[in-house]
Design a protein around this motif. Structure first.
Motif, PDB file in Angstrom:
ATOM      1  N   PHE A   1      53.907  57.756  20.207  1.00 56.27           N
ATOM      2  CA  PHE A   1      55.220  57.389  19.667  1.00 56.27           C
ATOM      3  C   PHE A   1      55.240  55.917  19.260  1.00 56.27           C
ATOM      4  O   PHE A   1      55.781  55.556  18.207  1.00 56.27           O
ATOM      5  CB  PHE A   1      56.307  57.669  20.696  1.00 56.27           C
ATOM      6  CG  PHE A   1      57.701  57.477  20.169  1.00 56.27           C
ATOM      7  CD1 PHE A   1      58.311  58.452  19.401  1.00 56.27           C
ATOM      8  CD2 PHE A   1      58.405  56.309  20.423  1.00 56.27           C
ATOM      9  CE1 PHE A   1      59.596  58.272  18.899  1.00 56.27           C
ATOM     10  CE2 PHE A   1      59.672  56.117  19.928  1.00 56.27           C
ATOM     11  CZ  PHE A   1      60.273  57.110  19.170  1.00 56.27           C
TER      12      PHE A   1
ATOM     13  N   SER B   1      64.169  48.146  26.550  1.00 56.64           N
ATOM     14  CA  SER B   1      63.971  48.551  25.159  1.00 56.64           C
ATOM     15  C   SER B   1      63.725  47.341  24.274  1.00 56.64           C
ATOM     16  O   SER B   1      64.214  46.238  24.552  1.00 56.64           O
ATOM     17  CB  SER B   1      65.198  49.304  24.641  1.00 56.64           C
ATOM     18  OG  SER B   1      65.544  50.376  25.491  1.00 56.64           O
TER      19      SER B   1
ATOM     20  N   ALA C   1      58.131  51.065  10.968  1.00 54.89           N
ATOM     21  CA  ALA C   1      58.957  49.855  11.028  1.00 54.89           C
ATOM     22  C   ALA C   1      58.209  48.711  10.361  1.00 54.89           C
ATOM     23  O   ALA C   1      57.184  48.254  10.850  1.00 54.89           O
ATOM     24  CB  ALA C   1      59.270  49.502  12.479  1.00 54.89           C
TER      25      ALA C   1
ATOM     26  N   TRP D   1      64.331  46.345  20.295  1.00 59.89           N
ATOM     27  CA  TRP D   1      65.125  46.813  19.164  1.00 59.89           C
ATOM     28  C   TRP D   1      64.922  45.892  17.963  1.00 59.89           C
ATOM     29  O   TRP D   1      65.106  44.677  18.056  1.00 59.89           O
ATOM     30  CB  TRP D   1      66.604  46.827  19.553  1.00 59.89           C
ATOM     31  CG  TRP D   1      67.541  47.226  18.462  1.00 59.89           C
ATOM     32  CD1 TRP D   1      68.308  46.407  17.684  1.00 59.89           C
ATOM     33  CD2 TRP D   1      67.831  48.557  18.013  1.00 59.89           C
ATOM     34  NE1 TRP D   1      69.056  47.142  16.792  1.00 59.89           N
ATOM     35  CE2 TRP D   1      68.777  48.465  16.978  1.00 59.89           C
ATOM     36  CE3 TRP D   1      67.368  49.817  18.416  1.00 59.89           C
ATOM     37  CZ2 TRP D   1      69.271  49.585  16.328  1.00 59.89           C
ATOM     38  CZ3 TRP D   1      67.872  50.932  17.759  1.00 59.89           C
ATOM     39  CH2 TRP D   1      68.813  50.811  16.731  1.00 59.89           C
TER      40      TRP D   1
ATOM     41  N   TRP E   1      53.507  55.496  16.016  1.00 58.37           N
ATOM     42  CA  TRP E   1      54.317  56.003  14.915  1.00 58.37           C
ATOM     43  C   TRP E   1      55.412  55.007  14.530  1.00 58.37           C
ATOM     44  O   TRP E   1      55.620  54.714  13.352  1.00 58.37           O
ATOM     45  CB  TRP E   1      54.933  57.346  15.298  1.00 58.37           C
ATOM     46  CG  TRP E   1      55.868  57.874  14.248  1.00 58.37           C
ATOM     47  CD1 TRP E   1      55.562  58.248  12.980  1.00 58.37           C
ATOM     48  CD2 TRP E   1      57.289  58.056  14.379  1.00 58.37           C
ATOM     49  NE1 TRP E   1      56.682  58.669  12.312  1.00 58.37           N
ATOM     50  CE2 TRP E   1      57.761  58.561  13.153  1.00 58.37           C
ATOM     51  CE3 TRP E   1      58.183  57.860  15.422  1.00 58.37           C
ATOM     52  CZ2 TRP E   1      59.099  58.849  12.931  1.00 58.37           C
ATOM     53  CZ3 TRP E   1      59.522  58.153  15.206  1.00 58.37           C
ATOM     54  CH2 TRP E   1      59.969  58.641  13.975  1.00 58.37           C
ATOM     55  N   THR E   2      56.140  54.459  15.525  1.00 59.90           N
ATOM     56  CA  THR E   2      57.216  53.510  15.213  1.00 59.90           C
ATOM     57  C   THR E   2      56.664  52.259  14.535  1.00 59.90           C
ATOM     58  O   THR E   2      57.293  51.694  13.645  1.00 59.90           O
ATOM     59  CB  THR E   2      58.005  53.119  16.468  1.00 59.90           C
ATOM     60  OG1 THR E   2      57.114  52.592  17.457  1.00 59.90           O
ATOM     61  CG2 THR E   2      58.753  54.306  17.041  1.00 59.90           C
ATOM     62  N   ARG E   3      55.463  51.832  14.957  1.00 58.69           N
ATOM     63  CA  ARG E   3      54.861  50.663  14.311  1.00 58.69           C
ATOM     64  C   ARG E   3      54.541  50.956  12.844  1.00 58.69           C
ATOM     65  O   ARG E   3      54.619  50.082  11.992  1.00 58.69           O
ATOM     66  CB  ARG E   3      53.588  50.237  15.048  1.00 58.69           C
ATOM     67  CG  ARG E   3      53.853  49.507  16.354  1.00 58.69           C
ATOM     68  CD  ARG E   3      52.631  48.712  16.777  1.00 58.69           C
ATOM     69  NE  ARG E   3      51.503  49.570  17.090  1.00 58.69           N
ATOM     70  CZ  ARG E   3      51.191  49.978  18.306  1.00 58.69           C
ATOM     71  NH1 ARG E   3      51.944  49.623  19.342  1.00 58.69           N
ATOM     72  NH2 ARG E   3      50.144  50.740  18.515  1.00 58.69           N
TER      73      ARG E   3
ATOM     74  N   LEU F   1      61.674  49.951  18.783  1.00 56.82           N
ATOM     75  CA  LEU F   1      60.222  49.862  18.648  1.00 56.82           C
ATOM     76  C   LEU F   1      59.506  50.432  19.866  1.00 56.82           C
ATOM     77  O   LEU F   1      58.343  50.822  19.780  1.00 56.82           O
ATOM     78  CB  LEU F   1      59.805  48.402  18.455  1.00 56.82           C
ATOM     79  CG  LEU F   1      60.359  47.699  17.218  1.00 56.82           C
ATOM     80  CD1 LEU F   1      59.923  46.246  17.216  1.00 56.82           C
ATOM     81  CD2 LEU F   1      59.901  48.402  15.947  1.00 56.82           C
TER      82      LEU F   1
ATOM     83  N   ILE G   1      65.831  50.264  14.459  1.00 56.60           N
ATOM     84  CA  ILE G   1      64.966  51.215  15.146  1.00 56.60           C
ATOM     85  C   ILE G   1      64.503  50.625  16.470  1.00 56.60           C
ATOM     86  O   ILE G   1      64.285  49.416  16.582  1.00 56.60           O
ATOM     87  CB  ILE G   1      63.747  51.571  14.263  1.00 56.60           C
ATOM     88  CG1 ILE G   1      62.928  52.705  14.895  1.00 56.60           C
ATOM     89  CG2 ILE G   1      62.858  50.360  14.023  1.00 56.60           C
ATOM     90  CD1 ILE G   1      61.807  53.211  14.010  1.00 56.60           C
TER      91      ILE G   1
ATOM     92  N   ASN H   1      65.425  46.840  10.891  1.00 52.17           N
ATOM     93  CA  ASN H   1      64.964  48.214  10.700  1.00 52.17           C
ATOM     94  C   ASN H   1      65.891  49.230  11.356  1.00 52.17           C
ATOM     95  O   ASN H   1      65.788  50.423  11.089  1.00 52.17           O
ATOM     96  CB  ASN H   1      63.560  48.379  11.283  1.00 52.17           C
ATOM     97  CG  ASN H   1      62.491  47.793  10.397  1.00 52.17           C
ATOM     98  OD1 ASN H   1      61.933  48.469   9.544  1.00 52.17           O
ATOM     99  ND2 ASN H   1      62.200  46.517  10.587  1.00 52.17           N
TER     100      ASN H   1
END
Length: 291
Positions: free
Chosen positions: A70, A107, A78, A109, A73-75, A117, A115, A113
């Motif tokens: 995950f 978290s 974003a 944030w 994927w976020t990297r 991270l 999102i 973006n």
């Protein structure tokens, strides 16, 4: 006996959660309602998995491997830009099971973006100091500005951020009592290098924030222990409530590795609250909607 592809199950699950799904049944319902679209992307050899299949698959997955995937994927989705603010904050999730706080999350944030991270679950609030460095290790932060509340105002955390080729703005409170007092004395006896004022109006209130920045660190005895420390920051805010005529005043202090640019510091500190308004608030609302 394996009727479904793992990548199909993961894609449907993540897509449904992004769209508001909260249960395994929601994932199945989402899949069935979007099956025509999903077939343009996925193979779905046996159609949409059942809610029991979603439950069974996720219970068997290695959480660490799923988390690592995950994060990757976020990297990839974003696109962090130079000077973007990445806010790191912890939150106790209450109401998920009775009145007892059973989950605490840290978290990261990215406001531009919109999102998250990455997130790490920790045992309790006291573990947030140890969880933040672990979260930092997972993030690509080059060129970003990392903002953290007072609990994260630690020398090791500041050093970790600099090692990531990023800058920091760390809030000061009583947990760094000597540094806080020295910062207050600095603004009492020294002239600010720059000052910036912002005014926001909306939702029946007017908020004025005056940010002052110093680059004279002569009154900070331990300045050498804070890696790349360049500026001290004071934010004086006043909030006026139109309906009642009441006003609230607050003064907050920060240290930063950024130059004493009050306008940049003011915007960055203001951006930190996006993690509360966009991430923590929406998660609380979802918990409160549950029966």
């Amino acid at each position: 006996t394996k009727a479904h592809l793992l990548e199909d199950i993961l894609f449907i699950a993540i897509s449904s959660v992004i769209c508001g799904a909260e249960t395994w049944n929601d994932m199945e319902s989402f899949g069935k309602s979007k099956e025509a679209w999903l077939r343009t992307i996925l193979k779905l050899p046996e159609g949409i998995p059942s809610h029991d299949t979603f439950n069974r698959v996720f219970s068997l997955l290695d959480p660490k491997c799923l988390e690592d995937g995950f994060f990757r994927w976020t990297r990839s989705v974003a696109n962090l830009t130079e000077g973007e603010v990445v806010s790191i904050d912890g939150k106790s999730i209450r109401g998920s099971r009775g009145k007892k706080s059973i989950v605490h999350m840290v978290s990261a944030w990215a406001g531009a973006n919109n999102i998250a991270l990455g997130q790490l679950k920790v045992g309790d609030k006291s573990n947030e100091i140890t969880a933040i460095p672990e979260l930092l290790k997972l993030l690509v932060l080059k060129g970003c500005i990392v903002t953290i509340d007072a609990l994260g105002c630690q020398k090791d955390i500041a050093s970790s951020i600099i090692d990531k080729e990023a800058d920091y703005i760390l809030a000061l409170k009583s947990n760094q009592g000597h540094l806080l007092q020295q910062t207050k004395d600095s603004f009492r006896f020294l002239d600010a290098k720059s000052v910036s004022e912002e005014v926001d109006a909306g939702h029946g209130r007017v908020e004025t924030r005056i940010c002052s920045a110093l680059d004279d660190l002569s009154m900070i005895r331990q300045k050498g222990e804070w890696k790349n420390l360049q500026s001290l920051v004071r934010v004086e805010s006043e909030r006026y409530i139109k309906a009642t005529g009441d006003s609230e005043k607050e003064t907050r202090f920060y240290i930063s590795s950024l130059p004493a640019d009050a306008a940049l510091l003011n915007r960055s500190i203001r951006s930190h609250w996006g993690i509360e308004n966009s991430l923590h608030y929406s998660f609380r609302c979802r918990l409160q909607r549950r029966p």
